[in-house]
Design a protein around this motif. Structure first.
Motif, PDB file in Angstrom:
ATOM      1  N   UNK A  53       3.264   8.576  -6.971  1.00  0.00           N
ATOM      2  CA  UNK A  53       2.025   9.330  -7.168  1.00  0.00           C
ATOM      3  C   UNK A  53       0.810   8.413  -7.035  1.00  0.00           C
ATOM      4  N   UNK A  54       0.933   7.198  -7.527  1.00  0.00           N
ATOM      5  CA  UNK A  54      -0.163   6.229  -7.393  1.00  0.00           C
ATOM      6  C   UNK A  54      -0.394   5.899  -5.920  1.00  0.00           C
ATOM      7  N   UNK A  55       0.700   5.714  -5.184  1.00  0.00           N
ATOM      8  CA  UNK A  55       0.578   5.428  -3.750  1.00  0.00           C
ATOM      9  C   UNK A  55      -0.027   6.614  -3.003  1.00  0.00           C
ATOM     10  N   UNK A  56       0.434   7.826  -3.334  1.00  0.00           N
ATOM     11  CA  UNK A  56      -0.089   9.012  -2.664  1.00  0.00           C
ATOM     12  C   UNK A  56      -1.579   9.190  -2.924  1.00  0.00           C
ATOM     13  N   UNK A 115      -4.054   4.461  -4.527  1.00  0.00           N
ATOM     14  CA  UNK A 115      -4.465   3.531  -5.575  1.00  0.00           C
ATOM     15  C   UNK A 115      -3.463   2.400  -5.818  1.00  0.00           C
ATOM     16  N   UNK A 116      -2.432   2.300  -4.991  1.00  0.00           N
ATOM     17  CA  UNK A 116      -1.372   1.312  -5.239  1.00  0.00           C
ATOM     18  C   UNK A 116      -1.912  -0.116  -5.209  1.00  0.00           C
ATOM     19  N   UNK A 117      -2.846  -0.383  -4.330  1.00  0.00           N
ATOM     20  CA  UNK A 117      -3.393  -1.737  -4.220  1.00  0.00           C
ATOM     21  C   UNK A 117      -4.624  -1.933  -5.103  1.00  0.00           C
ATOM     22  N   UNK A 118      -4.856  -0.983  -6.003  1.00  0.00           N
ATOM     23  CA  UNK A 118      -5.999  -1.089  -6.910  1.00  0.00           C
ATOM     24  C   UNK A 118      -5.575  -0.770  -8.348  1.00  0.00           C
ATOM     25  N   UNK A 119      -4.275  -0.979  -8.632  1.00  0.00           N
ATOM     26  CA  UNK A 119      -3.742  -0.626  -9.943  1.00  0.00           C
ATOM     27  C   UNK A 119      -2.919  -1.778 -10.512  1.00  0.00           C
TER      28      UNK A 119
END
Length: 305
Positions: free
Chosen positions: A93-96, A99-103
């Motif tokens: 869900x974070x990747x979708x 936000x994966x590279x900002x978490x």
């Protein structure tokens, strides 16, 4: 709240692991020998009820058989695997959301699980099985990826790590140290050489522990220093100490606190622990408890006055 009692998990996780697989349990050869390690552990062995962990179980935990403990452990492993699957949904869900590279992600726990070691379940006491926690930190801005750090960390390190991750200054009063250097692929030269923890086993509301040990509430606590070589456990209330030689006894089965051969090491550890406690000890809320009927203990008495 998984993995956590009650130890129940849905299919397919309930049969995912073979109870016969996995390592043996960290424990002495027999129950009496294990109970002799310390009176606090003997009390846990004699009082833990299996139904607090396994629904409908009618036995003491210490009376469970080897097969019982292995079956419970296989269910527990299934609970962990189910949790891993659910975490994967969160990561996706974070990747979708882009936000994966900002978490920043921190995976850890408030306690571990004895899971049959020393013939008990749950948490508390002083054995490694209850305090050796997972800690995985992912900061996409940092260099270290997939690196295992073999250093002592403590739960109090998480807050300053997150504060630094947000670009803020860590307040001086915090007990922990930021893990940022490790995330950057560096190793501090002055990092701690031991882990420390405390366990409070007083029962302010019922007074059961006080009555059992004949000690007032202020004495029912312990503090631990755990180095690579030794673990030393100091108790309040005049209760005897515990010391393990973790190199020669990694399963923590022989208390050597009264062994003359370990006297100098015990004194050194006690002094280091005293120095640590002098920096961190706080009893301001320790003599109170939150109950279904409200606050019990000295905090409530002070406010009623």
């Amino acid at each position: 709240i998984r993995p956590h009692p009650p130890f129940v998990v849905p299919a397919p996780y309930n049969t995912m692991y073979d109870p016969a697989s996995g390592p043996g349990f960290a424990r002495a050869q027999g129950r009496d020998e294990d109970a002799a390690i310390h009176p606090l552990h003997a009390l846990a062995m004699s009082s833990q009820k299996a139904r607090n962990f396994v629904p409908s179980a009618d036995a003491k935990v210490s009376d469970l058989t080897e097969d019982d403990f292995r079956l419970i452990r296989s269910i527990y492993w299934g609970m962990i695997t189910e949790m891993d699957f659910q975490l994967g949904r969160i990561w996706q869900a974070i990747k979708d959301a882009g936000m994966w590279d900002n978490t920043v992600i921190v995976l850890t726990s408030d306690h571990a699980e004895m899971m049959g070691d020393h013939f008990i379940l749950g948490k508390g006491g002083f054995f490694d099985g209850s305090y050796h926690l997972p800690l995985v930190v992912r900061d996409p801005r940092q260099k270290a990826r997939g690196v295992k750090i073999n250093k002592f960390t403590e739960a109090v390190d998480i807050m300053p790590t997150l504060i630094e991750a947000m670009g803020m200054e860590v307040p001086a009063h915090l007990d922990g140290r930021a893990l940022t250097p490790f995330l950057a692929g560096e190793e501090p030269t002055d990092w701690r050489d031991a882990a420390h923890w405390e366990h409070d086993f007083r029962s302010v509301e019922s007074g059961k522990m006080e009555a059992h040990f004949g000690v007032d509430s202020r004495g029912l606590n312990l503090a631990v220093i755990r180095t690579e070589r030794y673990k030393y456990v100091h108790f309040g209330g005049g209760l005897p100490p515990v010391m393990f030689d973790l190199v020669n006894d990694p399963q923590e089965t022989r208390n050597v606190a009264d062994d003359p051969a370990y006297l100098s090491a015990r004194v050194e550890l006690a002094e280091k622990l005293l120095e640590w406690r002098a920096r961190h000890l706080d009893q301001s809320l320790a003599l109170s408890a939150l109950t279904d009927g409200g606050v019990a203990g000295t905090f409530a008495l002070a406010h009623r006055a």
